[in-house]
Design a protein around this motif. Structure first.
Motif, PDB file in Angstrom:
ATOM      1  N   ARG A 113       1.007  -1.065  -0.117  1.00  0.00           N
ATOM      2  CA  ARG A 113      -0.206  -0.077  -0.029  1.00  0.00           C
ATOM      3  C   ARG A 113       0.863   1.377  -0.149  1.00  0.00           C
ATOM      4  O   ARG A 113       1.661   1.184   0.341  1.00  0.00           O
ATOM      5  N   GLY A 114       0.147   2.160  -0.102  1.00  0.00           N
ATOM      6  CA  GLY A 114       0.795   3.697  -0.575  1.00  0.00           C
ATOM      7  C   GLY A 114       1.724   3.796   0.901  1.00  0.00           C
ATOM      8  O   GLY A 114       2.791   3.945   0.741  1.00  0.00           O
ATOM      9  N   LYS A 117       4.702   1.970   0.272  1.00  0.00           N
ATOM     10  CA  LYS A 117       5.842   2.822  -0.757  1.00  0.00           C
ATOM     11  C   LYS A 117       6.761   3.941  -0.161  1.00  0.00           C
ATOM     12  O   LYS A 117       7.788   4.150  -1.032  1.00  0.00           O
ATOM     13  N   ASP A 118       6.051   4.772   0.094  1.00  0.00           N
ATOM     14  CA  ASP A 118       6.537   6.092   0.850  1.00  0.00           C
ATOM     15  C   ASP A 118       7.716   5.288   1.807  1.00  0.00           C
ATOM     16  O   ASP A 118       8.829   6.243   1.477  1.00  0.00           O
ATOM     17  N   SER A 145       1.114   8.715  -9.379  1.00  0.00           N
ATOM     18  CA  SER A 145       0.158   7.777  -8.316  1.00  0.00           C
ATOM     19  C   SER A 145       0.969   8.364  -7.183  1.00  0.00           C
ATOM     20  O   SER A 145       1.524   8.959  -6.783  1.00  0.00           O
ATOM     21  N   ASP A 146       1.067   7.481  -6.006  1.00  0.00           N
ATOM     22  CA  ASP A 146       1.797   7.828  -4.625  1.00  0.00           C
ATOM     23  C   ASP A 146       3.594   7.847  -4.859  1.00  0.00           C
ATOM     24  O   ASP A 146       3.521   8.489  -4.559  1.00  0.00           O
ATOM     25  N   GLU A 147       3.946   6.903  -5.316  1.00  0.00           N
ATOM     26  CA  GLU A 147       5.244   6.968  -5.757  1.00  0.00           C
ATOM     27  C   GLU A 147       5.218   8.172  -6.222  1.00  0.00           C
ATOM     28  O   GLU A 147       6.378   9.035  -5.594  1.00  0.00           O
ATOM     29  N   SER A 150       4.906  11.201  -3.398  1.00  0.00           N
ATOM     30  CA  SER A 150       5.624  10.646  -2.297  1.00  0.00           C
ATOM     31  C   SER A 150       7.294  11.562  -2.987  1.00  0.00           C
ATOM     32  O   SER A 150       7.710  12.293  -1.875  1.00  0.00           O
TER      33      SER A 150
END
Length: 333
Positions: A113-114, A117-118, A145-147, A150
């Motif tokens: 999940r996010g 990944k962060d 997206s999240d990547e 971050s």
């Protein structure tokens, strides 16, 4: 202008002169192969250039395979100064970091999940011991997206330039000529503008097919001017170049991924321990099989031109930043 905030990320990346983020609106447009070609073209510009390749596609890391490092010997080593990247050449001019090196089985999926990944992205940015780099090329996953959030959050302190370092991270866009791909890339452009990430230009990839027998170009997706119209005319984004499908390049990357192009990772990872701890174990050596073979392809000529335009834009922007900062410095004194 406010003084830049110091963070573990900004301290670690203080030895990196230029950061280039590679973006695409959708998958399958050749973004990762473009990142590899950009890194190799930057190395070809100057024999003293040192480049880092950071793979932020957490769930689909492909850079290790494209540079011949998808092998058991290619592993990340820990030193007192941080994680040691895996090097492609004996001279340690091209270092690579990817989650692919951290997986027990290279075929394992990454189901995160996010927040996780962060955390991984923060570690990549703050703990990898790159040493002195002329360029850090960051390959991101498709979309916004999240990547991406971050990445730009952790890089935020680097968006405050100083006279000693008059630069900020910048980006390029990769797309194919189809209208669907171009429309999705517009969303990436919108993302960069919302987060004030400078875009140096767009590369149109797979822009036709060059016949290896007669060199005639067939425009697989149609020979139209949509790219210029949508990006240059309507959005003010320069087209850095158009890259056709190159069967020789495809063959080269395929042979590299199969391990047919020898990369002596063990020799590259070994070295003087004291130098490795300090992050200074770079050697000027000419033996670089991947770069030598890449420079024989037709794509290398096109990417050389793209890279020259990109570097010129980056240097021009540095000069503009210097000119803006100089008056404010004078006023303070």
């Amino acid at each position: 202008m406010a003084d830049p905030v110091e963070t573990p990320v900004s301290r670690r990346l203080s030895s990196v002169k230029n950061i280039i983020i590679v973006l695409s609106g959708k998958g399958g447009v050749g973004k990762s192969s473009s990142s590899v070609q950009l890194a190799l073209s930057l190395l070809s510009q100057n024999p003293s250039n040192r480049v880092g390749l950071l793979d932020l596609d957490i769930t689909g890391p492909s850079l290790p395979r494209m540079v011949g490092l998808d092998i058991p010997e290619a592993t990340v080593h820990q030193s007192s100064a941080g994680w040691v990247p895996v090097y492609v050449d004996n001279g340690k001019r091209l270092g690579v970091m990817s989650i692919g090196f951290l997986l027990k089985d290279r075929g394992d999926s990454v189901v995160w999940r996010g927040p996780k990944k962060d955390g991984m992205i923060r570690q990549f940015l703050s703990e990898v011991r790159w040493g002195e780099l002329d360029y850090l090329v960051i390959d991101t996953p498709p979309g916004t997206s999240d990547e991406h959030i971050s990445l730009l959050t952790h890089l935020h302190p680097l968006f405050t330039p100083t006279l000693s370092k008059p630069t900020t991270p910048s980006s390029i866009l990769i797309s194919t000529p189809q209208t669907t791909a171009l429309n999705d890339t517009i969303k990436s452009l919108s993302f960069t503008r919302k987060l004030q990430l400078p875009v140096m230009g767009l590369v149109e990839n797979m822009s036709g097919y060059v016949c290896p027998c007669c060199n005639e170009i067939s425009y697989t997706f149609g020979n139209n001017t949509n790219t210029e119209k949508i990006f240059k005319e309507q959005n003010g984004v320069d087209i850095l170049g158009k890259v056709p499908i190159d069967t020789v390049l495809v063959g080269l990357l395929d042979s590299v991924s199969k391990g047919e192009l020898n990369v002596d990772v063990q020799q590259q990872q070994n070295g003087n321990n004291e130098q490795e701890e300090n992050g200074d174990n770079f050697q000027q050596q000419s033996h670089f099989p991947l770069l030598d073979e890449y420079n024989k392809t037709a794509s290398s000529t096109i990417w050389r031109s793209i890279t020259e335009k990109l570097v010129e834009k980056i240097e021009s922007r540095k000069q503009q930043i210097k000119e803006k900062l100089a008056p404010s410095t004078t006023n303070k004194t």
